[in-house]
Design a protein around this motif. Structure first.
Motif, PDB file in Angstrom:
ATOM      1  N   GLU A   1     114.348 106.065  91.308  1.00 15.75           N
ATOM      2  CA  GLU A   1     113.660 106.559  89.812  1.00 15.75           C
ATOM      3  C   GLU A   1     112.661 108.074  89.729  1.00 15.75           C
ATOM      4  OE1 GLU A   1     111.185 103.061  88.586  1.00 15.75           O
ATOM      5  OE2 GLU A   1     112.892 101.860  88.571  1.00 15.75           O
ATOM      6  N   PRO A   2     112.062 108.396  90.892  1.00 14.31           N
ATOM      7  CA  PRO A   2     111.622 109.629  91.034  1.00 14.31           C
ATOM      8  C   PRO A   2     112.607 110.788  90.611  1.00 14.31           C
ATOM      9  CG  PRO A   2     110.611 108.229  92.588  1.00 14.31           C
ATOM     10  CD  PRO A   2     111.808 107.432  92.072  1.00 14.31           C
ATOM     11  N   GLN A   3     113.548 110.690  91.302  1.00 10.34           N
ATOM     12  CA  GLN A   3     114.556 111.653  91.157  1.00 10.34           C
ATOM     13  C   GLN A   3     115.056 111.665  89.714  1.00 10.34           C
ATOM     14  OE1 GLN A   3     117.718 110.385  94.035  1.00 10.34           O
ATOM     15  NE2 GLN A   3     116.990 111.803  95.560  1.00 10.34           N
ATOM     16  N   MET A   4     115.420 110.747  88.932  1.00 11.55           N
ATOM     17  CA  MET A   4     115.734 110.748  87.563  1.00 11.55           C
ATOM     18  C   MET A   4     114.432 111.130  86.512  1.00 11.55           C
ATOM     19  SD  MET A   4     117.881 110.469  85.099  1.00 11.55           S
ATOM     20  CE  MET A   4     119.130 110.010  86.000  1.00 11.55           C
ATOM     21  N   ALA A   5     113.277 110.907  87.053  1.00  9.75           N
ATOM     22  CA  ALA A   5     112.157 111.364  86.336  1.00  9.75           C
ATOM     23  C   ALA A   5     111.922 112.745  86.448  1.00  9.75           C
ATOM     24  CB  ALA A   5     110.800 110.446  86.869  1.00  9.75           C
ATOM     25  N   ALA A   6     112.197 113.407  87.582  1.00 12.41           N
ATOM     26  CA  ALA A   6     112.080 114.717  87.724  1.00 12.41           C
ATOM     27  C   ALA A   6     113.280 115.542  86.847  1.00 12.41           C
ATOM     28  CB  ALA A   6     112.615 115.228  88.971  1.00 12.41           C
ATOM     29  N   VAL A   7     114.397 114.925  86.699  1.00  9.11           N
ATOM     30  CA  VAL A   7     115.517 115.639  85.921  1.00  9.11           C
ATOM     31  C   VAL A   7     115.028 115.351  84.538  1.00  9.11           C
ATOM     32  CG1 VAL A   7     117.979 115.085  84.971  1.00  9.11           C
ATOM     33  CG2 VAL A   7     117.638 114.986  87.231  1.00  9.11           C
ATOM     34  N   VAL A   8     114.471 114.364  83.989  1.00 10.78           N
ATOM     35  CA  VAL A   8     114.111 114.279  82.623  1.00 10.78           C
ATOM     36  C   VAL A   8     112.784 115.251  82.191  1.00 10.78           C
ATOM     37  CG1 VAL A   8     112.915 112.473  81.082  1.00 10.78           C
ATOM     38  CG2 VAL A   8     114.862 111.750  82.307  1.00 10.78           C
ATOM     39  N   ALA A   9     111.972 115.145  82.996  1.00  9.19           N
ATOM     40  CA  ALA A   9     110.662 116.340  82.761  1.00  9.19           C
ATOM     41  C   ALA A   9     111.504 117.622  82.786  1.00  9.19           C
ATOM     42  CB  ALA A   9     109.727 116.090  84.279  1.00  9.19           C
ATOM     43  N   CYS A  10     112.320 118.154  83.689  1.00  8.04           N
ATOM     44  CA  CYS A  10     112.791 119.327  83.736  1.00  8.04           C
ATOM     45  C   CYS A  10     113.376 119.590  82.227  1.00  8.04           C
ATOM     46  CB  CYS A  10     113.784 119.573  84.756  1.00  8.04           C
ATOM     47  SG  CYS A  10     114.606 121.128  84.919  1.00  8.04           S
ATOM     48  N   LEU A  11     114.456 118.795  81.824  1.00  8.61           N
ATOM     49  CA  LEU A  11     114.781 118.916  80.614  1.00  8.61           C
ATOM     50  C   LEU A  11     114.052 118.917  79.501  1.00  8.61           C
ATOM     51  CD1 LEU A  11     118.254 116.484  81.113  1.00  8.61           C
ATOM     52  CD2 LEU A  11     117.793 118.940  81.828  1.00  8.61           C
ATOM     53  N   ASN A  12     113.174 118.232  79.381  1.00  8.89           N
ATOM     54  CA  ASN A  12     112.086 117.847  78.294  1.00  8.89           C
ATOM     55  C   ASN A  12     111.271 119.123  78.169  1.00  8.89           C
ATOM     56  OD1 ASN A  12     113.215 115.677  77.359  1.00  8.89           O
ATOM     57  ND2 ASN A  12     112.209 114.231  78.180  1.00  8.89           N
ATOM     58  N   GLU A  13     110.888 119.572  79.168  1.00 11.56           N
ATOM     59  CA  GLU A  13     110.080 120.713  79.165  1.00 11.56           C
ATOM     60  C   GLU A  13     110.589 122.145  79.178  1.00 11.56           C
ATOM     61  OE1 GLU A  13     107.994 120.244  82.942  1.00 11.56           O
ATOM     62  OE2 GLU A  13     107.156 118.151  82.308  1.00 11.56           O
ATOM     63  N   GLY A  14     112.189 122.105  78.938  1.00 12.61           N
ATOM     64  CA  GLY A  14     112.737 123.473  78.859  1.00 12.61           C
ATOM     65  C   GLY A  14     112.743 124.253  79.967  1.00 12.61           C
ATOM     66  N   ARG A  15     112.772 123.567  81.270  1.00 10.37           N
ATOM     67  CA  ARG A  15     112.680 124.583  82.357  1.00 10.37           C
ATOM     68  C   ARG A  15     114.283 124.496  82.773  1.00 10.37           C
ATOM     69  NH1 ARG A  15     110.436 122.014  86.371  1.00 10.37           N
ATOM     70  NH2 ARG A  15     109.860 119.867  85.542  1.00 10.37           N
ATOM     71  N   VAL A  16     114.469 125.672  83.815  1.00 10.22           N
ATOM     72  CA  VAL A  16     115.790 125.592  84.578  1.00 10.22           C
ATOM     73  C   VAL A  16     115.470 125.276  86.125  1.00 10.22           C
ATOM     74  CG1 VAL A  16     117.629 126.948  85.228  1.00 10.22           C
ATOM     75  CG2 VAL A  16     116.439 127.696  83.027  1.00 10.22           C
TER      76      VAL A  16
END
Length: 335
Positions: A317-332
């Protein structure tokens, strides 16, 4: 000649004729003509010069993206390129519990234990080729050189006309992207996903065809045929997964109804929610003009249109949460 002699002569002729026919049929079956499909080679019409493929038209995003509702980030997951030689003829998504259920060979990155007998608990406990610890499994049918004999066990075990030397992936890019018009939500644990149509040659329609072949020097061109690339360029395969989840199921009968593709502008169908979009980008070093063939069911005759791939999400769950945050915040991001 008396009737007795005539009858004896007739019997001898029938016996000799039957033996000759049997011998001819036996020789034909053993060493008779072999079609391109039987020998593991696709038809000549399955190839196209990439320079004859028109560039793909640009697709304009839907209006909500300019209001900040989109998720424009991207996350690269470094899982190597199957240096471990993880191959089998199983399909955990489509034929769980059935050894050899794929009837062709798959190549894997990610979870190093993945096979037909894998369960959620075994995937969660296994080693992985992904540098950041992602235990998800990513897999696709191998690409072969049908003009070269396969000698290693994983090159000779598939049968069903899938023969020849397996071409190793020169690179494998595992990438998650966001949605152009909406924020994404987390994938559920152990979500099963599939893209492409392994029966495209005989299915009678293109609804599930997602094959995208190309050449490294022409990223704007893609085709459903095997590309002929210029000297020095790599053959590429891009496999994009559906990314609109029904919010309920991690799998579904037929493996398609729980996870759908968005429309051309990124909008998800009604009653579905955007999740991170998985893209697998594969590249192969092949000399110009070399034959190639992906593994397939026998009746599909190695058609490039049958290209497909599967995925099982085994991120924590923490790994998936990191993916979601990266995408939603517009980061690479990269892991």
């Amino acid at each position: 000649m008396g009737n007795g002699h005539r009858l004896l002569a007739l019997v001898i002729c029938l016996v000799l004729g039957g033996g000759l026919t049997a011998a001819v049929l036996g020789a034909t079956r053993a060493s008779g003509p072999r079609t391109e499909a039987q020998s593991g080679a696709p038809a000549a019409s399955d190839y196209v010069d990439i320079r004859q493929v028109p560039p793909s038209p640009a697709v304009a995003p839907a209006a909500p993206a300019d209001r900040g509702d989109g998720s424009p980030g991207s996350m690269l997951v470094d899982c190597g390129r199957n240096e471990q030689g993880h191959y089998n003829e199983d399909n955990l998504v489509v034929s769980p519990g059935v050894r050899g259920g794929a009837h062709h060979t798959h190549s894997y990155v990610g979870n190093l234990s993945a096979d037909a007998m894998s369960a959620d608990r075994t995937l969660a406990a296994a080693a992985t080729s992904c540098a950041g610890g992602d235990r998800s499994t990513y897999y696709w049918p191998v690409l072969r050189r049908p003009d070269r004999p396969g000698t290693r066990p994983h090159e000779t075990s598939a049968g069903h006309g899938n023969t020849g030397e397996i071409v190793p992936e020169a690179s494998v890019r595992v990438e998650f992207r966001g949605n152009p018009v909406s924020k994404v939500v987390a994938m559920p644990p152990f979500l099963r996903a599939m893209t492409g149509d392994a029966a495209a040659r005989t299915s009678g329609g293109d609804a599930h065809v997602r094959a995208r072949w190309g050449c490294s020097g022409s990223p704007e061109r893609s085709t459903t045929r095997y590309p002929r690339c210029p000297e020095g360029e790599r053959v590429t395969r891009t496999l994009v997964f559906p990314s609109c989840w029904n919010g309920l199921d991690a799998a579904s009968p037929g493996h398609r109804s729980h996870l759908l593709f968005p429309g051309g502008n990124g909008v998800c169908p009604a009653d579905t929610f955007p999740v991170p979009e998985l893209r697998l980008s594969l590249a192969y070093a092949l000399p110009p003009g070399a034959p190639m063939a992906i593994d397939s069911f026998p009746e599909q005759r190695h058609s490039p249109r049958t290209d497909h791939a599967m995925f099982v999400n085994a991120m924590t769950e923490p790994q998936m949460a990191a993916v979601v945050a990266c995408l939603n915040e517009g980061r690479v991001c990269r892991t």
